[in-house]
Design a protein around this motif. Structure first.
Motif, short mmCIF file in Angstrom:
data_model
loop_
_atom_site.label_atom_id
_atom_site.label_comp_id
_atom_site.label_asym_id
_atom_site.label_seq_id
_atom_site.Cartn_x
_atom_site.Cartn_y
_atom_site.Cartn_z
N GLU A 224 -37.42 4.98 -36.69
CA GLU A 224 -36.18 5.75 -36.62
C GLU A 224 -36.26 6.80 -35.52
OE1 GLU A 224 -35.54 7.43 -40.47
OE2 GLU A 224 -34.93 5.54 -41.39
N ILE A 225 -37.42 7.45 -35.40
CA ILE A 225 -37.58 8.48 -34.38
C ILE A 225 -37.55 7.86 -32.98
CG2 ILE A 225 -39.20 10.18 -33.42
CD1 ILE A 225 -40.11 10.71 -36.33
N LEU A 226 -38.25 6.76 -32.79
CA LEU A 226 -38.25 6.10 -31.49
C LEU A 226 -36.85 5.63 -31.11
CD1 LEU A 226 -41.56 3.99 -31.59
CD2 LEU A 226 -41.11 6.04 -30.24
N GLU A 227 -36.13 5.08 -32.08
CA GLU A 227 -34.78 4.60 -31.80
C GLU A 227 -33.84 5.77 -31.49
OE1 GLU A 227 -31.73 1.75 -31.26
OE2 GLU A 227 -33.93 1.67 -31.22
N GLU A 228 -34.02 6.87 -32.18
CA GLU A 228 -33.17 8.05 -31.96
C GLU A 228 -33.29 8.57 -30.53
OE1 GLU A 228 -32.78 12.69 -33.54
OE2 GLU A 228 -34.13 11.27 -34.54
N HIS A 229 -34.49 8.51 -29.97
CA HIS A 229 -34.72 9.08 -28.64
C HIS A 229 -34.77 8.03 -27.54
CE1 HIS A 229 -35.46 13.09 -30.25
NE2 HIS A 229 -36.21 12.54 -31.19
N ARG A 230 -34.39 6.79 -27.84
CA ARG A 230 -34.39 5.72 -26.84
C ARG A 230 -33.24 5.91 -25.86
NH1 ARG A 230 -31.44 1.06 -26.50
NH2 ARG A 230 -30.65 1.39 -28.63
N PRO A 231 -33.53 5.91 -24.55
CA PRO A 231 -32.45 5.91 -23.56
C PRO A 231 -31.59 4.66 -23.71
CG PRO A 231 -34.54 6.50 -22.54
CD PRO A 231 -34.85 6.03 -23.92
N LYS A 232 -30.31 4.79 -23.58
CA LYS A 232 -29.39 3.69 -23.84
C LYS A 232 -29.55 2.50 -22.90
CE LYS A 232 -27.67 5.92 -27.24
NZ LYS A 232 -28.12 5.51 -28.62
N ASP A 233 -30.17 2.74 -21.74
CA ASP A 233 -30.33 1.63 -20.79
C ASP A 233 -31.61 0.84 -21.02
OD1 ASP A 233 -31.87 3.83 -20.04
OD2 ASP A 233 -31.86 3.26 -17.92
N LEU A 234 -32.38 1.20 -22.04
CA LEU A 234 -33.62 0.48 -22.34
C LEU A 234 -33.44 -0.36 -23.60
CD1 LEU A 234 -36.37 3.18 -21.61
CD2 LEU A 234 -35.52 1.36 -20.12
N PRO A 235 -34.12 -1.50 -23.67
CA PRO A 235 -33.98 -2.38 -24.83
C PRO A 235 -34.53 -1.73 -26.10
CG PRO A 235 -35.78 -3.14 -23.45
CD PRO A 235 -35.09 -2.05 -22.67
N SER A 236 -33.90 -2.03 -27.21
CA SER A 236 -34.31 -1.47 -28.49
C SER A 236 -35.49 -2.26 -29.06
CB SER A 236 -33.15 -1.52 -29.48
OG SER A 236 -33.59 -1.17 -30.79
N ARG A 237 -36.40 -1.55 -29.73
CA ARG A 237 -37.48 -2.21 -30.45
C ARG A 237 -36.96 -3.01 -31.64
NH1 ARG A 237 -42.79 -0.27 -30.52
NH2 ARG A 237 -42.78 -0.45 -32.80
N LEU A 238 -35.73 -2.72 -32.06
CA LEU A 238 -35.19 -3.33 -33.27
C LEU A 238 -34.60 -4.73 -33.02
CD1 LEU A 238 -33.48 -0.19 -34.82
CD2 LEU A 238 -35.88 -0.90 -34.88
N ASN A 239 -34.72 -5.20 -31.77
CA ASN A 239 -34.30 -6.56 -31.43
C ASN A 239 -35.05 -6.95 -30.17
OD1 ASN A 239 -32.90 -9.00 -31.44
ND2 ASN A 239 -31.19 -8.17 -30.25
N ALA A 240 -36.36 -7.18 -30.33
CA ALA A 240 -37.22 -7.29 -29.15
C ALA A 240 -38.36 -8.28 -29.35
CB ALA A 240 -37.80 -5.93 -28.79
N ALA A 241 -38.92 -8.70 -28.23
CA ALA A 241 -40.20 -9.39 -28.17
C ALA A 241 -41.13 -8.49 -27.36
CB ALA A 241 -40.05 -10.76 -27.51
N PHE A 242 -42.42 -8.74 -27.43
CA PHE A 242 -43.38 -7.86 -26.77
C PHE A 242 -44.37 -8.66 -25.94
CE2 PHE A 242 -41.76 -5.52 -30.34
CZ PHE A 242 -41.66 -4.22 -29.88
#
Length: 354
Positions: A224-242
């Motif tokens: 939740e904290i990482l998503e809250e501070h994620r810049p909008k132009d970067l991909p979200s961890r909540l729908n990602a591959a690594f």
């Protein structure tokens, strides 16, 4: 009365502990017994002439220890690649087999040896049913080697250095292929994947655990904290591959995951991040919970102020870690960079290591 009861319970505990120490005493009818090679036993054996028939065995997992996934014990925990034969201390993980005839000769040579064999449990190979649990260690011993009288330290060094070299070779990434524009993805063993196959985003965030350790649908706080501070132009961890950026990092984490390492191409938007910062954020949250569990402090004004101060510090620290993470900065520990890849995911190219 209360103190008396405490003392009685403490004495009972000590007595039970002493009984456990020698739960399996010396049996001269047995061929011999295994013991963990303690520092005291090692030092005493170096003072005496011990008879033939003793053997050493080593537990390689003592080198790995209990580090986090991705740790290289030689780098993160300072495990030595070689043992100094003149050291005042011996490495952990060694066990020694002492034949019964040898124990009889060793016991009277020093008071420490007498006390050791009188108080330590004897684990006999044909009495395994009486040593449930401990025998898992013995069954997994490696490098079992007879000790030539007078060569105990030389045998320890030979075994330790061989085990360390074998483990160190597992972190050698020089044989892993690399190509410009490609990164590394670990696929579970025996997965039915092919070169050119596209893997859609598979990660939707680390979830909280509920009653009895069952996973819930709620996000863990650090996500939740990482998503809250994620810049909008970067991909979200909540729908990602690594993808791992570095072959060495992929190899280190694969010591735990034990999959197949593939070269892969990112197809969606990417963010290069230090995954150790996400781990640090998890630790920050864990420390906060340990210090201030879900108690009601409303009746204690000083405690309320102290908790508020700590909450304010936590808010600042967690925001800084999240901002560092998304900025692609390295944390305080040696970084492990990975690519967060958004839709449509990643394309497997070929295995990087057979």
């Amino acid at each position: 009365m209360h103190m008396k009861l405490i003392m009685e319970n403490w004495r009972r505990y000590l007595n039970e502990a002493d009984l456990w120490k020698n739960k399996y005493p010396f049996d001269p009818e047995q061929d011999g017994a295994w013991f963990e090679l303690s520092l005291t036993l090692w030092r005493n054996l170096n003072k005496v002439e011990f008879p033939a028939g003793l053997k050493l065995g080593f537990h390689s997992r003592s080198l790995r220890g209990f580090g986090q996934p991705g740790d290289n014990p030689f780098e993160e925990r300072g495990v030595k690649t070689s043992w100094d034969i003149d050291s005042k201390y011996m490495p952990s993980g060694f066990y020694i087999y002492v034949p019964s005839h040898a124990e009889i000769k060793l016991k009277p040579q020093t008071k420490s040896l007498q006390r050791f064999f009188d108080t330590k449990s004897h684990y006999y190979e044909n009495s395994r049913d009486t040593a449930t649990g401990w025998w898992e260690d013995i069954d997994e011993l490696e490098y079992i080697t007879p000790i030539i009288p007078g060569s105990l330290n030389l045998t320890i060094k030979k075994i330790y250095d061989a085990a360390a070299a074998k483990l160190l070779s597992k972190y050698d990434s020089s044989s892993i292929e690399n190509e410009e524009g490609l990164f590394y993805h670990i696929v579970p063993k025996k997965s039915d994947v092919q070169p050119g196959q596209i893997l859609k985003p598979y990660f939707t965030g680390t979830k909280k655990f509920g009653f009895m350790g069952t996973e819930t649908d709620k996000l863990d706080l650090f996500e939740e904290i990482l998503e809250e501070h994620r810049p909008k132009d970067l991909p979200s961890r909540l729908n990602a591959a690594f993808l791992f950026v570095d072959a060495g990092a992929a190899l280190k984490y694969n010591q735990t995951w034990k999959g197949d390492i593939w070269l892969a191409e990112p197809l969606g938007d990417v963010a290069k991040v230090d995954m150790r910062l996400a781990e640090d954020l998890q630790s920050e949250i864990s420390n906060r919970r340990d210090l201030y569990p879900d108690y009601d402090w409303e009746d204690d004004e000083e405690e309320v102020k102290e908790q508020q101060r700590y909450d304010d510090e936590f808010t600042v620290n967690s925001r800084e870690l999240a901002e560092q993470y998304w900025a692609g900065e390295a944390g305080k520990r040696p970084p492990v960079f990975e690519m967060v890849v958004g839709p449509p995911g990643i394309k497997l190219v070929k295995k990087a290591l057979d």
